[in-house]
Scaffold this motif. Sequence first.
Motif, PDB file in Angstrom:
ATOM      1  N   ARG A   1     -37.132  77.851  64.142  1.00  0.00           N
ATOM      2  CA  ARG A   1     -35.867  77.433  63.541  1.00  0.00           C
ATOM      3  C   ARG A   1     -35.000  78.612  63.111  1.00  0.00           C
ATOM      4  NH1 ARG A   1     -36.643  72.278  59.627  1.00  0.00           N
ATOM      5  NH2 ARG A   1     -34.385  72.593  59.568  1.00  0.00           N
ATOM      6  N   ARG A   2     -35.422  79.837  63.443  1.00  0.00           N
ATOM      7  CA  ARG A   2     -34.651  80.989  63.005  1.00  0.00           C
ATOM      8  C   ARG A   2     -33.262  81.032  63.643  1.00  0.00           C
ATOM      9  NH1 ARG A   2     -38.397  84.773  63.670  1.00  0.00           N
ATOM     10  NH2 ARG A   2     -39.099  84.683  61.518  1.00  0.00           N
ATOM     11  N   GLN A   3     -33.133  80.482  64.886  1.00  0.00           N
ATOM     12  CA  GLN A   3     -31.838  80.519  65.554  1.00  0.00           C
ATOM     13  C   GLN A   3     -30.801  79.619  64.877  1.00  0.00           C
ATOM     14  OE1 GLN A   3     -34.680  79.579  66.861  1.00  0.00           O
ATOM     15  NE2 GLN A   3     -34.546  77.639  67.967  1.00  0.00           N
ATOM     16  N   GLN A   4     -31.246  78.711  63.956  1.00  0.00           N
ATOM     17  CA  GLN A   4     -30.315  77.814  63.272  1.00  0.00           C
ATOM     18  C   GLN A   4     -29.792  78.412  61.966  1.00  0.00           C
ATOM     19  OE1 GLN A   4     -32.223  74.006  62.772  1.00  0.00           O
ATOM     20  NE2 GLN A   4     -33.034  73.981  64.854  1.00  0.00           N
ATOM     21  N   PHE A   5     -30.115  79.637  61.668  1.00  0.00           N
ATOM     22  CA  PHE A   5     -29.707  80.238  60.401  1.00  0.00           C
ATOM     23  C   PHE A   5     -28.191  80.459  60.375  1.00  0.00           C
ATOM     24  CE2 PHE A   5     -33.997  82.407  59.229  1.00  0.00           C
ATOM     25  CZ  PHE A   5     -34.577  81.153  59.206  1.00  0.00           C
ATOM     26  N   GLU A   6     -27.623  80.288  59.172  1.00  0.00           N
ATOM     27  CA  GLU A   6     -26.208  80.567  58.953  1.00  0.00           C
ATOM     28  C   GLU A   6     -26.034  81.027  57.506  1.00  0.00           C
ATOM     29  OE1 GLU A   6     -24.256  76.907  59.693  1.00  0.00           O
ATOM     30  OE2 GLU A   6     -25.169  75.856  58.004  1.00  0.00           O
ATOM     31  N   ARG A   7     -24.849  81.534  57.216  1.00  0.00           N
ATOM     32  CA  ARG A   7     -24.593  82.002  55.859  1.00  0.00           C
ATOM     33  C   ARG A   7     -24.619  80.815  54.896  1.00  0.00           C
ATOM     34  NH1 ARG A   7     -20.847  83.248  51.950  1.00  0.00           N
ATOM     35  NH2 ARG A   7     -21.045  85.351  51.066  1.00  0.00           N
ATOM     36  N   LEU A   8     -25.477  80.936  53.876  1.00  0.00           N
ATOM     37  CA  LEU A   8     -25.684  79.817  52.950  1.00  0.00           C
ATOM     38  C   LEU A   8     -25.430  80.270  51.516  1.00  0.00           C
ATOM     39  CD1 LEU A   8     -26.723  76.925  52.346  1.00  0.00           C
ATOM     40  CD2 LEU A   8     -29.028  77.913  52.223  1.00  0.00           C
ATOM     41  N   PRO A   9     -24.326  79.833  50.884  1.00  0.00           N
ATOM     42  CA  PRO A   9     -24.127  80.092  49.450  1.00  0.00           C
ATOM     43  C   PRO A   9     -25.162  79.289  48.655  1.00  0.00           C
ATOM     44  CG  PRO A   9     -22.060  79.501  50.545  1.00  0.00           C
ATOM     45  CD  PRO A   9     -23.165  79.168  51.492  1.00  0.00           C
TER      46      PRO A   9
ATOM     47  N   LEU B   1     -28.728  84.380  54.628  1.00  0.00           N
ATOM     48  CA  LEU B   1     -28.686  83.881  56.001  1.00  0.00           C
ATOM     49  C   LEU B   1     -29.903  82.980  56.171  1.00  0.00           C
ATOM     50  CD1 LEU B   1     -27.058  84.183  58.664  1.00  0.00           C
ATOM     51  CD2 LEU B   1     -28.744  85.868  59.376  1.00  0.00           C
ATOM     52  N   ALA B   2     -29.682  81.646  56.209  1.00  0.00           N
ATOM     53  CA  ALA B   2     -30.825  80.749  56.105  1.00  0.00           C
ATOM     54  C   ALA B   2     -30.505  79.382  56.687  1.00  0.00           C
ATOM     55  CB  ALA B   2     -31.234  80.605  54.635  1.00  0.00           C
ATOM     56  N   ASP B   3     -31.559  78.551  56.762  1.00  0.00           N
ATOM     57  CA  ASP B   3     -31.460  77.134  57.105  1.00  0.00           C
ATOM     58  C   ASP B   3     -31.403  76.363  55.789  1.00  0.00           C
ATOM     59  OD1 ASP B   3     -32.542  74.394  57.536  1.00  0.00           O
ATOM     60  OD2 ASP B   3     -32.670  75.035  59.624  1.00  0.00           O
ATOM     61  N   ARG B   4     -30.335  75.623  55.586  1.00  0.00           N
ATOM     62  CA  ARG B   4     -30.122  74.952  54.291  1.00  0.00           C
ATOM     63  C   ARG B   4     -31.276  74.008  53.953  1.00  0.00           C
ATOM     64  NH1 ARG B   4     -25.917  73.403  50.815  1.00  0.00           N
ATOM     65  NH2 ARG B   4     -26.379  71.449  49.738  1.00  0.00           N
TER      66      ARG B   4
ATOM     67  N   PRO C   1     -33.297  88.410  52.108  1.00  0.00           N
ATOM     68  CA  PRO C   1     -32.235  89.364  52.461  1.00  0.00           C
ATOM     69  C   PRO C   1     -30.857  88.748  52.205  1.00  0.00           C
ATOM     70  CG  PRO C   1     -33.878  89.185  54.221  1.00  0.00           C
ATOM     71  CD  PRO C   1     -34.156  88.085  53.258  1.00  0.00           C
ATOM     72  N   LYS C   2     -29.964  89.575  51.702  1.00  0.00           N
ATOM     73  CA  LYS C   2     -28.607  89.117  51.425  1.00  0.00           C
ATOM     74  C   LYS C   2     -27.847  88.887  52.736  1.00  0.00           C
ATOM     75  CE  LYS C   2     -25.469  92.050  50.084  1.00  0.00           C
ATOM     76  NZ  LYS C   2     -24.696  93.016  49.291  1.00  0.00           N
ATOM     77  N   ALA C   3     -27.030  87.837  52.788  1.00  0.00           N
ATOM     78  CA  ALA C   3     -26.238  87.578  53.989  1.00  0.00           C
ATOM     79  C   ALA C   3     -25.133  88.597  54.100  1.00  0.00           C
ATOM     80  CB  ALA C   3     -25.654  86.169  53.912  1.00  0.00           C
TER      81      ALA C   3
END
Length: 456
Positions: A305-313, A347-350, A454-456
Motif C-alpha cells: 500500500r506504499r504507492q497510495q501514500f499522499e500528504r496527510l495533515p 506522507l501516508a495512507d490516511r 518522516p515529515k512530508a
Amino acid sequence: MKTDSKLRHSIVFRLALGYGLLFLFSIVIISMVFYVGTAGLLARNNDRQIVTIAHQLEQVHDRSGNAALVQAIHTLLTDDKDVETEVYLLLDSHSKKLIGNLTAWPTLPDANDTLIKLQVQRLERASNSRLLVHRFDDGGLLVVGRDLQEQRQLERTILSALVIGGLLGLLLAMLGAALFRAQLQARLASIQQTTHDVSGGNLSRRIVVAVTAKDELANIARDVNRMLDDIERLMDIARNVSNTIAHDLRTPLGRIRSALEETLQQPSESQRWQSAAHYAIDEIDTLIGVFEKLLQIAEAESGVRRQQFERLPLRPVLNDLVELYQPAAEAQGMQLSMDVEGDPAVLADRDLIANVLANVLDNALKYAGNGAHIRLSTRQDEHDVHIVVQDNGPGIPREAMTRATERFFRVDDSRSQRGNGLGLSIAAAVVSLHRGELTLEDAQPGLRVCMLLPKA
C-alpha cells in the motif's frame, strides 16, 4: 579436468585473469611506447647530424671548391670524433675517389639529398649505414653517413632490457593476480560458508567482518548479516505465532464446541438453540477478527500500500479520533485530551494511520483503568513528526516492553480481558511501512507510545 572446469566458471579466477592480462597489456603498451620513442629519437638524432654535416660540407665546396672540401673531410676523419661510426666519401666528376673511409660501395642512387640505408664496406669491413648522397653540378659526388652498428646495438640493449622488465612485470602480475584471487576467494568463501550453514538450519551463523573494514565486500557482508538478523527474527516470530495460534485460538474453538455439545445433549428448545447459535457466531466473529488483523499485519509488512501514500495533515485525523473516543473515555471516567503543535503533516495512507492511532487509543482505554488521563500529542521538527499517546495507568512491566509489539503477546495481568494481543503488532507494522519507528516507554506512571514518522 574437473579443476579446469571449476576455474573456468569461477568469477574470482576470471577477475584475477583479467587483472593479470590488463597489467601485462599495460606493460607491453608502455614498453612499445618507450622503445619506439627511444629508438626513434636515436634515429632522428643521427639523421639530423648527417644532414647538418652534409650541408656544411656542401657550403665548403660551393665557396672554395674540391680542394677545400677534401681538406674539410680529412679534418673530420682525423679529429677523433665518431671514429667508429662516421662515413665519408668524395668522388670527382670521373667517379674517382678523392677521399673517404669507404673502401667499397654499390651503385649509388640518382636521388639527390635523400637519406638511404645501404650495405657498404667501411675500412674493409661490411657496414650497414645510413647515408646521404649529394651530387654537385660539376659531376662530383659527396656521401655523408653513419654506421648503424652502435645504434642497432643500443636498440638491442634497450629491447633486451624491456623484455627482461616485461618478464619481471609478468611475474609480478601473476603474483598479484594470485594474491588478489586468494584474498577475494577467502572473503567470498566466508560469505558462502555462512549462507551454507544458514541454509542448513544454523540461523545464528554470521559473516565475520572487521569493525574497521569499509570496502565493498565488507558492506555486502554487513548487509547479508542484517538480512540474516531479519530472517532469524521473522522465523522466531513465525514460530511464536504458530505456537500462540495453537494455544490461544484453541480456546474459543473449544468454547464453541462445548456450547454446541451442551445444546445437543439437552432437550431441544428454540430459545436455547438461538442462544447457542448467537454465541457460536460471536466467537467465530472473534476468530475472523483475529485473522483479519493478521492479514492487516501481513499487508503492511509487504509494502503493497506504499504507492497510495499522499500528504496527510494530522490535525483533522486527530480531531476525528478524539471526537470518536471521547464518549467511551467519559463513560469510564477517563480524561482524553489532545495537543497539536503547528500543522504537522506526513506522507501516508490516511486509513492506515487512523487505524494505528485507533489501536493505540483502544489499548489505552482498555488497560489504563478508570479515572486515567490519556493525552494525545504531536509535534514536528526539521525532519520528523512525533506522535505520542500517553496515559497514567499501570503501564507495562519494563521486561515486557521489548516484546509488546510481538503478535499475540499479552502481559499476564491483561489475559483476563478480552483481546488477542495484535493491536500494537499492527501499529508497529504500519509505522514501519511508513519508514517510521514505534517505541514504548515507561511514563512513570503509565505507558508512553511514541511514533516517529518522516515529515512530508
